[in-house]
Design a protein around this motif. Structure first.
Motif, PDB file in Angstrom:
ATOM      1  N   ASP A 104      11.828  -1.346   1.508  1.00  0.00           N
ATOM      2  CA  ASP A 104      12.116  -1.272  -0.101  1.00  0.00           C
ATOM      3  C   ASP A 104      13.551  -1.941  -0.104  1.00  0.00           C
ATOM      4  OD1 ASP A 104      10.122   0.445  -0.651  1.00  0.00           O
ATOM      5  OD2 ASP A 104      11.533   2.198  -0.461  1.00  0.00           O
TER       6      ASP A 104
ATOM      7  N   ASP B  27       0.776  -1.242  -0.092  1.00  0.00           N
ATOM      8  CA  ASP B  27       0.067   0.065   0.052  1.00  0.00           C
ATOM      9  C   ASP B  27       1.027   1.025  -0.059  1.00  0.00           C
ATOM     10  OD1 ASP B  27      -1.616   2.088   0.189  1.00  0.00           O
ATOM     11  OD2 ASP B  27      -2.934   0.897   1.965  1.00  0.00           O
ATOM     12  N   SER B  28       1.105   1.952  -0.994  1.00  0.00           N
ATOM     13  CA  SER B  28       1.685   3.024  -1.287  1.00  0.00           C
ATOM     14  C   SER B  28       1.544   4.303  -0.382  1.00  0.00           C
ATOM     15  CB  SER B  28       1.796   3.547  -2.678  1.00  0.00           C
ATOM     16  OG  SER B  28       0.485   4.131  -3.173  1.00  0.00           O
ATOM     17  N   ARG B  29       0.112   4.383   0.076  1.00  0.00           N
ATOM     18  CA  ARG B  29      -0.242   5.363   0.998  1.00  0.00           C
ATOM     19  C   ARG B  29       0.282   5.174   2.239  1.00  0.00           C
ATOM     20  NH1 ARG B  29      -6.637   4.191  -0.107  1.00  0.00           N
ATOM     21  NH2 ARG B  29      -5.769   2.073   0.080  1.00  0.00           N
TER      22      ARG B  29
ATOM     23  N   ALA C 235       3.167   2.853   2.985  1.00  0.00           N
ATOM     24  CA  ALA C 235       4.567   2.860   2.842  1.00  0.00           C
ATOM     25  C   ALA C 235       5.069   2.091   4.186  1.00  0.00           C
ATOM     26  CB  ALA C 235       5.064   4.119   2.498  1.00  0.00           C
TER      27      ALA C 235
END
Length: 284
Positions: free
Chosen positions: A277, A269-271, A273
């Motif tokens: 990574d 979910d990029s919202r 984060a």
């Protein structure tokens, strides 16, 4: 038992040519110097010069500090973006069915810090299919028209006029138009500027650049629609010109981000984060 062989662990680096630290530093130095020189050359904002070669209209926005509409131009020879600021005096506005005389009665309008002036203009009403006269309320900045939680002209006009009107009037009878359109959209519409088309800056002014070969194709396309009305031909010519003019060749870069997830079937979910990574790669 046969002889035992000891397995030697190898890495990919072992197969590459070994370089001395001095050699690596010597190779990296020119690239570093190039980057530093490039940084010192560039200034922000990259304001367009008085005369700019043919460039592509790639974006439009509003600069709140300078209080002007801003057009971003891509100059293909230098592969750089330039900022051209409006020099026509265009200002944000909305329309209302109240007259300037009636607006003057609204104290919160005339004393509003963002209010500039009001004037009568003629506009085409598509519902009535005729031109009508309306009042143009001009402001000093877009947020005076709308965009704030309270205190905007588009809200004040219908709220306050029933209180000062000489005759009973309901709030629904008071109309405010074009008050929720983003300012840069109103600007490029009023100026008849087309995103994606080619413009050049001449003596500080933004002017369209004609490409003769593309114009000949546009003319041929329009000639094939012999039964089209004048209104239809206007749209045909508009889209034909957008499609026939040459497209810019931008510098492009692809971005790929690999994210570690504890559950293989889960999507990050990029919202939030929240995940780590693993790898980020750029290719251009």
């Amino acid at each position: 038992m046969g002889p035992r062989f000891k397995m030697v662990q190898t890495r990919l680096d072992d197969y590459s040519k070994t370089k001395h630290p001095e050699e690596k530093e010597a190779e990296a130095l020119p690239f570093t110097e190039t980057i530093e020189k490039e940084r010192t050359k560039r200034v922000f904002p990259p304001v367009a010069p008085e005369n700019l070669p043919p460039s592509y209209f790639v974006s439009a926005t509003y600069d709140g500090k300078i209080r002007k509409a801003l057009i971003k131009l891509y100059e293909p020879t230098s592969a750089r973006i330039y900022f051209w600021y409006d020099n026509t005096g265009h200002k944000p506005y909305c329309l209302t069915n109240l007259s300037p005389y009636e607006l003057e009665k609204i104290d919160r309008v005339v004393r509003h810090p963002g209010f500039d002036h009001a004037e009568i203009v003629e506009k085409f009403d598509p519902l009535l299919d005729k031109n009508v006269k309306v009042t143009k309320v001009v402001a000093k900045d877009p947020l005076a028209i709308g965009g704030r939680a309270r205190g905007c002209l588009r809200d004040i006009i219908p709220e306050e006029f029933p209180k000062v009107s000489e005759v009973p009037v309901s709030r629904d009878e008071i109309k405010v138009w074009e008050a929720k359109i983003k300012y840069y959209q109103s600007y490029i519409y009023d100026r008849n500027l087309w995103p994606g088309m080619i413009y050049e800056v001449k003596n500080g002014s933004l002017v369209p650049k004609k490409v003769e070969q593309a114009e000949r194709m546009v003319k041929q396309i329009c000639e094939t629609f012999k039964k089209a009305t004048a209104e239809e031909l206007q749209y045909i010519e508009h889209w034909a010109r957008l499609l026939e003019y040459p497209a810019p060749k931008f510098r492009r870069v692809a971005l790929d981000i690999e994210v570690y997830l504890p559950i293989p079937t889960m999507m990050p979910d990029s919202r939030e984060a929240a995940s780590q990574d693993v790898c980020i790669s750029l290719y251009g």
